[in-house]
Enzyme design. Structure first.
Site, PDB file in Angstrom:
ATOM      1  N   LYS A 169      55.615  36.285  71.122  1.00  0.00           N
ATOM      2  CA  LYS A 169      54.821  35.410  72.304  1.00  0.00           C
ATOM      3  C   LYS A 169      55.630  35.380  73.643  1.00  0.00           C
ATOM      4  O   LYS A 169      56.880  35.419  73.742  1.00  0.00           O
ATOM      5  CB  LYS A 169      55.073  33.902  71.697  1.00  0.00           C
ATOM      6  CG  LYS A 169      54.472  33.786  70.200  1.00  0.00           C
ATOM      7  CD  LYS A 169      54.539  32.384  69.840  1.00  0.00           C
ATOM      8  CE  LYS A 169      55.958  31.944  69.330  1.00  0.00           C
ATOM      9  NZ  LYS A 169      56.287  30.643  68.697  1.00  0.00           N
ATOM     10  N   THR A 202      53.874  21.940  78.288  1.00  0.00           N
ATOM     11  CA  THR A 202      53.756  22.959  77.450  1.00  0.00           C
ATOM     12  C   THR A 202      54.494  22.736  76.062  1.00  0.00           C
ATOM     13  O   THR A 202      54.724  23.660  75.210  1.00  0.00           O
ATOM     14  CB  THR A 202      54.381  24.248  77.914  1.00  0.00           C
ATOM     15  OG1 THR A 202      55.863  24.068  78.238  1.00  0.00           O
ATOM     16  CG2 THR A 202      53.648  24.687  79.232  1.00  0.00           C
ATOM     17  N   GLY A 204      55.381  22.122  72.286  1.00  0.00           N
ATOM     18  CA  GLY A 204      54.764  22.268  71.199  1.00  0.00           C
ATOM     19  C   GLY A 204      53.753  23.362  71.159  1.00  0.00           C
ATOM     20  O   GLY A 204      52.990  23.441  70.071  1.00  0.00           O
ATOM     21  N   THR A 205      53.748  24.280  72.069  1.00  0.00           N
ATOM     22  CA  THR A 205      52.786  25.353  72.080  1.00  0.00           C
ATOM     23  C   THR A 205      53.027  26.326  71.122  1.00  0.00           C
ATOM     24  O   THR A 205      51.882  26.795  70.243  1.00  0.00           O
ATOM     25  CB  THR A 205      52.911  26.332  73.386  1.00  0.00           C
ATOM     26  OG1 THR A 205      54.096  26.583  73.620  1.00  0.00           O
ATOM     27  CG2 THR A 205      52.201  25.560  74.554  1.00  0.00           C
ATOM     28  N   GLY A 206      54.286  26.729  70.555  1.00  0.00           N
ATOM     29  CA  GLY A 206      54.687  27.788  69.469  1.00  0.00           C
ATOM     30  C   GLY A 206      54.394  27.014  68.201  1.00  0.00           C
ATOM     31  O   GLY A 206      53.670  27.596  67.248  1.00  0.00           O
ATOM     32  N   CYS A 207      54.307  25.752  67.891  1.00  0.00           N
ATOM     33  CA  CYS A 207      54.114  25.381  66.592  1.00  0.00           C
ATOM     34  C   CYS A 207      52.761  25.055  66.561  1.00  0.00           C
ATOM     35  O   CYS A 207      51.989  25.359  65.300  1.00  0.00           O
ATOM     36  CB  CYS A 207      54.368  23.774  66.488  1.00  0.00           C
ATOM     37  SG  CYS A 207      56.286  23.393  66.924  1.00  0.00           S
TER      38      CYS A 207
HETATM   39  N1  LIG Z   1      51.675  28.718  80.597  1.00  0.00           N
HETATM   40  C1  LIG Z   1      50.966  29.373  79.834  1.00  0.00           C
HETATM   41  N2  LIG Z   1      49.748  29.860  79.933  1.00  0.00           N
HETATM   42  C2  LIG Z   1      49.114  30.123  78.889  1.00  0.00           C
HETATM   43  N3  LIG Z   1      49.662  30.445  77.873  1.00  0.00           N
HETATM   44  C3  LIG Z   1      50.883  30.019  77.668  1.00  0.00           C
HETATM   45  C4  LIG Z   1      51.582  29.440  78.596  1.00  0.00           C
HETATM   46  N4  LIG Z   1      52.865  29.122  77.998  1.00  0.00           N
HETATM   47  C5  LIG Z   1      52.759  29.420  76.877  1.00  0.00           C
HETATM   48  N5  LIG Z   1      51.596  30.116  76.502  1.00  0.00           N
HETATM   49  C6  LIG Z   1      51.064  30.759  75.319  1.00  0.00           C
HETATM   50  O1  LIG Z   1      51.406  29.831  74.058  1.00  0.00           O
HETATM   51  C7  LIG Z   1      51.681  30.537  72.767  1.00  0.00           C
HETATM   52  C8  LIG Z   1      53.270  29.826  72.606  1.00  0.00           C
HETATM   53  O2  LIG Z   1      54.055  30.810  73.016  1.00  0.00           O
HETATM   54  P1  LIG Z   1      55.488  30.074  73.539  1.00  0.00           P
HETATM   55  O3  LIG Z   1      56.272  31.353  73.969  1.00  0.00           O
HETATM   56  O4  LIG Z   1      55.498  29.060  74.439  1.00  0.00           O
HETATM   57  O5  LIG Z   1      56.061  29.844  72.025  1.00  0.00           O
HETATM   58  P2  LIG Z   1      57.282  28.716  71.630  1.00  0.00           P
HETATM   59  O6  LIG Z   1      58.424  29.218  72.650  1.00  0.00           O
HETATM   60  O7  LIG Z   1      57.684  28.852  70.243  1.00  0.00           O
HETATM   61  O8  LIG Z   1      56.903  27.286  72.131  1.00  0.00           O
HETATM   62  P3  LIG Z   1      57.396  25.885  71.808  1.00  0.00           P
HETATM   63  O9  LIG Z   1      58.851  26.191  71.244  1.00  0.00           O
HETATM   64  O10 LIG Z   1      57.570  25.175  73.256  1.00  0.00           O
HETATM   65  O11 LIG Z   1      56.660  25.268  70.607  1.00  0.00           O
HETATM   66  C9  LIG Z   1      51.722  31.870  73.001  1.00  0.00           C
HETATM   67  O12 LIG Z   1      50.425  32.179  72.804  1.00  0.00           O
HETATM   68  C10 LIG Z   1      51.723  31.944  74.452  1.00  0.00           C
HETATM   69  O13 LIG Z   1      51.370  33.105  75.194  1.00  0.00           O
HETATM   70  C1  LIG Z   2      60.551  19.363  65.240  1.00  0.00           C
HETATM   71  C2  LIG Z   2      60.350  20.318  66.192  1.00  0.00           C
HETATM   72  N1  LIG Z   2      59.977  21.809  65.746  1.00  0.00           N
HETATM   73  C3  LIG Z   2      59.659  22.828  66.543  1.00  0.00           C
HETATM   74  C4  LIG Z   2      60.023  22.567  67.910  1.00  0.00           C
HETATM   75  C5  LIG Z   2      60.030  23.604  68.784  1.00  0.00           C
HETATM   76  O1  LIG Z   2      58.933  23.437  69.793  1.00  0.00           O
HETATM   77  C6  LIG Z   2      60.455  21.267  68.376  1.00  0.00           C
HETATM   78  N2  LIG Z   2      60.852  21.004  69.696  1.00  0.00           N
HETATM   79  N3  LIG Z   2      60.804  20.308  67.227  1.00  0.00           N
END
Ligand SMILES: Nc1ncnc2c1ncn2[C@@H]1O[C@H](COP(=O)(O)OP(=O)(O)OP(=O)(O)O)[C@@H](O)[C@H]1O
Ligand SMILES: Cc1ncc(CO)c(N)n1
Length: 259
Positions: A169, A202, A204-207
């Protein structure tokens, strides 16, 4: 099913996963691994569940309900990672999205070094899809990631660890690469790109992404399609992110209702 931690602020973890499942009209079950005291500004405390509790929650659900797909999120320590891996193997469950929550997008390490090694050696090989962010991919692939080419090489390296497919990602990258993810499944190397959403909210985008992938898998969609649709979902939800709290607010999981 989500196997993950609780976020008291409601933006990430189990709370984000269950909202994402609900949006996709799949019934969500949850195995809690840890409880974070957390808000839009950060985590102030983490309490781990006992591995025995993780096992009991998992078994209670698995022996009773037909689970379509599982996602794993924050597993916190080596014991919990090993417990989850053991149970997945014992139940022969393969439809698993592993979000290897180890380092936040800001680069802060969330789990200890031993747990990282266990994640790489024990859980990643069980993943149908692994979804590391930039920093997690750097650790798993053992390389620095600065460019699209680096993301592609990292996805291929992580595939070699045994995951059946990998999505690196781009949220932690700069510029247009923020909205670029790279897919590799041993055959197809694909670049998934959406528009960059200009927001600070942003959390929780990854979750949300890994939960949406799991929901799509549970609905019977193929892996790559599940990922494509999940990425589009996150992009829409980011457009309706909630400016609540003093820091990074959560994405708007029910964005059609906010339009
Ligand atoms: N500003 C943005 N605009 C569009 N897409 C984004 C943006 N930021 C993140 N994404 C998308 O969101 C999704 C999650 O990616 P990210 O790399 O943020 O994950 P993460 O670090 O595990 O997230 P988090 O730990 O905040 O939950 C990916 O599909 C990424 O492309
Ligand atoms: C509980 C929990 N899981 C995953 C993440 C990563 O976004 C977070 N910040 N908190």
């Amino acid at each position: 099913m989500t196997i993950a931690g609780s976020d008291s602020g409601g933006g990430a973890g189990i709370q984000a996963d269950l909202r994402t499942f609900a949006f996709h009209c799949v019934h969500g079950t949850s195995v809690l691994t840890c409880i974070t005291a957390q808000n839009t500004q950060g985590v102030t405390r983490v309490d781990a569940m006992l591995p025995e509790s993780v096992t009991a929650q998992f078994e209670a659900v698995m022996i009773d309900m037909r689970i379509g797909a599982i996602k794993t999120g924050m597993l916190l320590n080596q014991e919990i990672i090993k417990t989850v891996a053991k149970k997945l193997v014992a139940f022969g469950f393969g439809n698993v999205v592993v979000d290897p929550v180890m380092v936040s997008r800001t680069g802060a390490q969330l789990i200890d070094d031993e747990a990282i090694k266990t994640m790489r050696d024990v859980l990643i090989p069980l993943a149908a899809i692994a979804t590391p962010n930039r920093y997690e991919a750097q650790i798993l692939a053992d390389m620095d990631i600065h460019s699209l080419e680096d993301m592609q090489t990292a996805a291929q390296n992580i595939y070699k660890l045994g995951a059946r497919s990998v999505l690196v990602k781009g949220g932690g990258m700069t510029g247009d690469l923020k909205a670029v993810d790279v897919w590799f499944d041993g055959d197809r190397l694909e670049v998934l790109q959406t528009e960059v959403i200009d927001t600070n909210h942003t959390h929780g985008t990854g979750c949300t992404l890994s939960a949406a992938i799991a929901a799509n898998l549970a609905l019977g969609k193929p892996r790559f399609q599940s990922v494509q649709e999940a990425k589009n979902y996150v992009t829409e939800a980011l457009k309706y992110a909630l400016a609540i709290g003093k820091g990074q607010g959560p994405v708007g999981h029910f964005f059609p209702l906010l339009k």
